[in-house]
Design a protein around this motif. Structure first.
Motif, PDB file in Angstrom:
ATOM      1  N   UNK A 128       0.732  -1.151  -0.206  1.00  0.00           N
ATOM      2  CA  UNK A 128      -0.209  -0.039   0.057  1.00  0.00           C
ATOM      3  C   UNK A 128       0.842   1.402   0.019  1.00  0.00           C
ATOM      4  N   UNK A 129       1.954   1.151   0.847  1.00  0.00           N
ATOM      5  CA  UNK A 129       2.735   2.527   0.545  1.00  0.00           C
ATOM      6  C   UNK A 129       3.543   2.568  -0.560  1.00  0.00           C
ATOM      7  N   UNK A 130       3.845   1.474  -1.441  1.00  0.00           N
ATOM      8  CA  UNK A 130       4.579   1.731  -2.671  1.00  0.00           C
ATOM      9  C   UNK A 130       3.498   2.415  -3.278  1.00  0.00           C
ATOM     10  N   UNK A 131       2.253   1.978  -3.631  1.00  0.00           N
ATOM     11  CA  UNK A 131       0.938   2.669  -4.353  1.00  0.00           C
ATOM     12  C   UNK A 131       0.801   3.994  -4.020  1.00  0.00           C
ATOM     13  N   UNK A 132       0.766   4.258  -2.877  1.00  0.00           N
ATOM     14  CA  UNK A 132       0.506   5.579  -2.354  1.00  0.00           C
ATOM     15  C   UNK A 132       1.907   6.482  -2.943  1.00  0.00           C
ATOM     16  N   UNK A 133       3.108   5.980  -2.589  1.00  0.00           N
ATOM     17  CA  UNK A 133       4.136   6.805  -3.151  1.00  0.00           C
ATOM     18  C   UNK A 133       4.015   7.103  -4.593  1.00  0.00           C
ATOM     19  N   UNK A 134       3.652   6.240  -5.401  1.00  0.00           N
ATOM     20  CA  UNK A 134       3.613   6.218  -6.804  1.00  0.00           C
ATOM     21  C   UNK A 134       2.351   7.390  -7.156  1.00  0.00           C
ATOM     22  N   UNK A 135       1.350   7.400  -6.485  1.00  0.00           N
ATOM     23  CA  UNK A 135       0.087   8.416  -6.587  1.00  0.00           C
ATOM     24  C   UNK A 135       0.619   9.657  -6.275  1.00  0.00           C
ATOM     25  N   UNK A 136       1.443   9.914  -5.154  1.00  0.00           N
ATOM     26  CA  UNK A 136       1.822  11.063  -4.676  1.00  0.00           C
ATOM     27  C   UNK A 136       2.912  11.624  -5.863  1.00  0.00           C
ATOM     28  N   UNK A 137       3.756  10.765  -6.177  1.00  0.00           N
ATOM     29  CA  UNK A 137       4.665  11.300  -7.294  1.00  0.00           C
ATOM     30  C   UNK A 137       3.959  11.834  -8.505  1.00  0.00           C
TER      31      UNK A 137
END
Length: 105
Positions: free
Chosen positions: A2-11
């Motif tokens: 989930x943190x990886x998906x969140x980081x991708x969306x924020x970037x």
């Protein structure tokens, strides 16, 4: 994951909504050779050492090599001298994740 998906969306959001003037100012800055910020390199190296000590201590899991691959990718991103290792570290991480998923099933 989930943190990886969140980081991708924020970037992605930063890339889409960042003002264009910010990138123009960076392009007009004088070209000086920068070795990167050592302070950005210190944290991934500390995490890498912690992971290695944990794995040597016997807490092995199926995702241990993937965690090391993630940290090595962060180390290669943090220092400009190691940018040539970004793709190999990312490939190592991807292979380790695939093997970890196969072993976990």
């Amino acid at each position: 994951m989930l943190w990886f998906i969140s980081a991708f969306l924020i970037a992605t959001a930063i890339f889409l909504f960042a003002p264009e003037e910010a990138s123009i100012k960076i392009e007009q800055a004088p070209n000086r050779k920068s070795q990167g910020h050592i302070s950005l390199f210190i944290l991934p190296v500390i995490v890498l050492a912690w992971l290695l000590f944990t794995l040597i201590d016997g807490h092995n899991g199926t995702y241990g090599p993937a965690a090391i691959g993630f940290v090595l990718t962060a180390c290669s991103i943090a220092h400009t001298k190691f940018h040539k290792f970004i793709i190999p570290c990312a490939l190592l991480t991807a292979v380790a994740l695939i093997v970890g998923v196969i072993l976990a099933v």
